[in-house]
Design an enzyme around this catalytic site. Sequence first.
Site, PDB file in Angstrom:
ATOM      1  N   ARG A  86       0.852  -1.189   0.000  1.00 24.66           N
ATOM      2  CA  ARG A  86       0.000   0.000   0.000  1.00 24.66           C
ATOM      3  C   ARG A  86       0.890   1.242   0.000  1.00 24.66           C
ATOM      4  O   ARG A  86       1.682   1.440   0.931  1.00 24.66           O
ATOM      5  CB  ARG A  86      -0.910   0.001   1.233  1.00 24.66           C
ATOM      6  CG  ARG A  86      -1.723   1.265   1.348  1.00 24.66           C
ATOM      7  CD  ARG A  86      -2.559   1.378   2.624  1.00 24.66           C
ATOM      8  NE  ARG A  86      -3.136   2.706   2.668  1.00 24.66           N
ATOM      9  CZ  ARG A  86      -3.338   3.413   3.776  1.00 24.66           C
ATOM     10  NH1 ARG A  86      -3.048   2.927   4.961  1.00 24.66           N
ATOM     11  NH2 ARG A  86      -3.848   4.627   3.710  1.00 24.66           N
ATOM     12  N   HIS A 131      -3.405  11.030   0.997  1.00 23.50           N
ATOM     13  CA  HIS A 131      -2.920  10.768   2.350  1.00 23.50           C
ATOM     14  C   HIS A 131      -2.364  12.085   2.922  1.00 23.50           C
ATOM     15  O   HIS A 131      -1.162  12.313   2.965  1.00 23.50           O
ATOM     16  CB  HIS A 131      -1.834   9.679   2.302  1.00 23.50           C
ATOM     17  CG  HIS A 131      -1.580   9.007   3.615  1.00 23.50           C
ATOM     18  ND1 HIS A 131      -1.718   7.639   3.818  1.00 23.50           N
ATOM     19  CD2 HIS A 131      -1.189   9.494   4.813  1.00 23.50           C
ATOM     20  CE1 HIS A 131      -1.408   7.334   5.066  1.00 23.50           C
ATOM     21  NE2 HIS A 131      -1.083   8.444   5.691  1.00 23.50           N
ATOM     22  N   GLU A 176      -7.876   8.357   6.626  1.00 21.66           N
ATOM     23  CA  GLU A 176      -8.224   8.916   7.936  1.00 21.66           C
ATOM     24  C   GLU A 176      -8.756  10.345   7.861  1.00 21.66           C
ATOM     25  O   GLU A 176      -8.110  11.283   8.362  1.00 21.66           O
ATOM     26  CB  GLU A 176      -6.998   8.900   8.847  1.00 21.66           C
ATOM     27  CG  GLU A 176      -6.415   7.526   9.067  1.00 21.66           C
ATOM     28  CD  GLU A 176      -5.276   7.522  10.087  1.00 21.66           C
ATOM     29  OE1 GLU A 176      -4.755   8.597  10.401  1.00 21.66           O
ATOM     30  OE2 GLU A 176      -4.921   6.443  10.579  1.00 21.66           O
ATOM     31  N   ASN A 315      -7.601   1.492   9.930  1.00 20.05           N
ATOM     32  CA  ASN A 315      -6.289   1.683  10.548  1.00 20.05           C
ATOM     33  C   ASN A 315      -6.479   1.555  12.048  1.00 20.05           C
ATOM     34  O   ASN A 315      -7.334   2.235  12.625  1.00 20.05           O
ATOM     35  CB  ASN A 315      -5.742   3.089  10.263  1.00 20.05           C
ATOM     36  CG  ASN A 315      -5.321   3.276   8.820  1.00 20.05           C
ATOM     37  OD1 ASN A 315      -5.372   2.344   8.020  1.00 20.05           O
ATOM     38  ND2 ASN A 315      -4.907   4.488   8.485  1.00 20.05           N
ATOM     39  N   TYR A 317      -4.409   1.159  15.926  1.00 17.74           N
ATOM     40  CA  TYR A 317      -3.146   1.163  16.669  1.00 17.74           C
ATOM     41  C   TYR A 317      -3.291   0.825  18.147  1.00 17.74           C
ATOM     42  O   TYR A 317      -2.454   0.157  18.713  1.00 17.74           O
ATOM     43  CB  TYR A 317      -2.473   2.544  16.553  1.00 17.74           C
ATOM     44  CG  TYR A 317      -1.884   2.789  15.184  1.00 17.74           C
ATOM     45  CD1 TYR A 317      -2.658   3.298  14.147  1.00 17.74           C
ATOM     46  CD2 TYR A 317      -0.553   2.500  14.929  1.00 17.74           C
ATOM     47  CE1 TYR A 317      -2.123   3.518  12.882  1.00 17.74           C
ATOM     48  CE2 TYR A 317      -0.006   2.712  13.661  1.00 17.74           C
ATOM     49  CZ  TYR A 317      -0.796   3.214  12.650  1.00 17.74           C
ATOM     50  OH  TYR A 317      -0.256   3.417  11.404  1.00 17.74           O
ATOM     51  N   GLU A 386      -3.641  -0.276   8.191  1.00 14.87           N
ATOM     52  CA  GLU A 386      -2.456   0.121   8.952  1.00 14.87           C
ATOM     53  C   GLU A 386      -2.516  -0.471  10.342  1.00 14.87           C
ATOM     54  O   GLU A 386      -3.583  -0.488  10.962  1.00 14.87           O
ATOM     55  CB  GLU A 386      -2.377   1.647   9.150  1.00 14.87           C
ATOM     56  CG  GLU A 386      -1.876   2.435   7.987  1.00 14.87           C
ATOM     57  CD  GLU A 386      -1.829   3.944   8.277  1.00 14.87           C
ATOM     58  OE1 GLU A 386      -1.554   4.345   9.431  1.00 14.87           O
ATOM     59  OE2 GLU A 386      -2.091   4.696   7.331  1.00 14.87           O
TER      60      GLU A 386
HETATM   61  O1  LGS Z   1       2.340   7.654   9.996  1.00 18.68           O
HETATM   62  C1  LGS Z   1       0.989   7.699  10.309  1.00 18.68           C
HETATM   63  C2  LGS Z   1       0.624   6.618  11.278  1.00 18.68           C
HETATM   64  C3  LGS Z   1       1.340   6.549  12.575  1.00 18.68           C
HETATM   65  O2  LGS Z   1       0.274   6.430  13.553  1.00 18.68           O
HETATM   66  C4  LGS Z   1       0.110   7.540   9.065  1.00 18.68           C
HETATM   67  O3  LGS Z   1       0.464   8.442   8.073  1.00 18.68           O
HETATM   68  C5  LGS Z   1      -1.334   7.766   9.414  1.00 18.68           C
HETATM   69  O4  LGS Z   1      -2.143   7.274   8.362  1.00 18.68           O
HETATM   70  C6  LGS Z   1      -1.783   7.188  10.740  1.00 18.68           C
HETATM   71  O5  LGS Z   1      -2.507   8.206  11.377  1.00 18.68           O
HETATM   72  N1  LGS Z   1      -0.749   6.817  11.671  1.00 18.68           N
HETATM   73  C7  LGS Z   1      -0.907   6.705  12.967  1.00 18.68           C
HETATM   74  N2  LGS Z   1      -2.051   6.859  13.531  1.00 18.68           N
HETATM   75  C8  LGS Z   1      -2.508   6.718  14.805  1.00 18.68           C
HETATM   76  C9  LGS Z   1      -3.522   7.775  15.142  1.00 18.68           C
HETATM   77  C10 LGS Z   1      -4.156   7.444  16.431  1.00 18.68           C
HETATM   78  C11 LGS Z   1      -4.884   8.585  17.011  1.00 18.68           C
HETATM   79  C12 LGS Z   1      -5.387   8.216  18.335  1.00 18.68           C
HETATM   80  C13 LGS Z   1      -5.491   9.420  19.195  1.00 18.68           C
HETATM   81  C14 LGS Z   1      -5.759   9.014  20.591  1.00 18.68           C
HETATM   82  C15 LGS Z   1      -5.634  10.147  21.552  1.00 18.68           C
END
Ligand code: LGS
Length: 485
Positions: A86, A131, A176, A315, A317, A386
Amino acid sequence: MDCFAEEGDFMKGQFPESFIWGVATAAHQIEGAWNEDGKGPNIWDAFSHKTGNIHNNENADIACDSYHKTDEDIQLLKSLGVSHYRFSISWARILPDGLLDVVNKSGVEYYNRVIDKLLAVNIQPVATLYHFDLPQALQDKGGWLNSRVIEWFAGYARVCFKLFGDRVRLWLTINEPHEEALNGYGYGNFAPGIKRLDTAPYQVVHNMLRAHASAWHIYDEEFRGSQHGKLSIVTNSQFYEPKSTKPYDVAAADRGLQWYLGWIAHPVVYGDYPEVMKQVVAEKSKKQGIPCRLPSFTAEEKTYIKGTIDFFALNFYSASLTEHIDIPMNSNENWNYITDQEIKTSRREHWIKGAPDWLYCTPFGLRKILNWIKGNYNNPEIIITENGFSCDGEEDLSGDAALEDTHRVNYLKGYLNQALKSVIKDGVQLTGYFLWSLMDNFEWDDGYKFRFGVHHVDFDDPHKHRTPKKSALVFKEIVANKGFI
Ligand code: LGS
């Protein structure tokens, strides 16, 4: 206590033969070559060239230099044994000012090269159209706040389907939406750096959903018949685990999911925002004496947006503990998205912490969110687009030490094992998994501070040398075994 502590037994077993095994990246985070061969500037170029916006004032002018390292990157993919890759297409590399008047031939050739070389080694390309990297020329016209962005995006999507759709079978429209909406137009820590938390994120997502739906319809009507591909929008959410069994907390956790995942997923599956979201925002806006801050879809739009995903792209995490909070209504308060939700999140003491702050190793959350999606969206086909880990200290490590990434190894094993349980024990229709990320890269406002890669990149080296970490070897083994044998 380790990652597996509250997960129950580790399960042996394999994913189905047809399971998609992939890794993911995004154009702006890896390509570099920010102003080469006719590429136009995008909002992240502009944002990171301004002092004070990015950790250590870093930028992605060179990043991993992937624009010049196609062969090397494909070699890394090949050595992992993945079936899919991807990546994202940089809008401004194809259309330098975002519009259809100029198509940049060199940009088209670059993605043609990537796609053809992937296919030559039997790796299927999966392309994200957008993105986080809007062409700056479109930002100058209002960006995602201008509803004309729907036609701009539709035009760009059609060009990409025409150029690459004979070989790309899996498409992701927008990555996202609410991450960009909240951070870029609410808190202002992402490009374009706008701080209007009360209304702008709702408007941005509204336009993104309508833009996505146009792309889906264009694909469906003009290309699907000949190209036979599938298309979706990338959702993301933490898993909201109730902090207690009190009904208030259980409802708050469900509200968190409705709000965060449902903000995107509900419209594309059912044609409208979740009920709870519409009700709460309407009620609170009324008390503020202002028009409802959450825009609404017309009847026609609802029909148009409903059913515009061919699979559910997620996605994921991390999980968080969720409790209900009563927020006193105060007319002077700057009412915003977070206060609308009426939840408070925290973590369990023993969860292994990653970095950034929101990231914890909570494999159970993956199985639970997959089941939540199954239950709320009619057991759809799901692809994890992701999933990955980074933690403190890795940015300082170099050489062999950087390669002993035990936390990432535990994270990946734990999450993939929960994914396996969701398939075998729960009947979740999970058909693919993309690890974030192929290599360390430009982590947005955090610059190069957080390293999500399974390959270490030496950013001080002009050649941006890549080295496999232990997690790359472990992932390779899981892929080869199609799970855990
Ligand atoms: O590198 C980014 C990764 C890393 O962690 C990637 O470009 C994005 O698509 C993605 O957002 N990514 C990522 N996301 C985790 C976002 C979690 C937000 C949770 C917030 C909680 C307080």
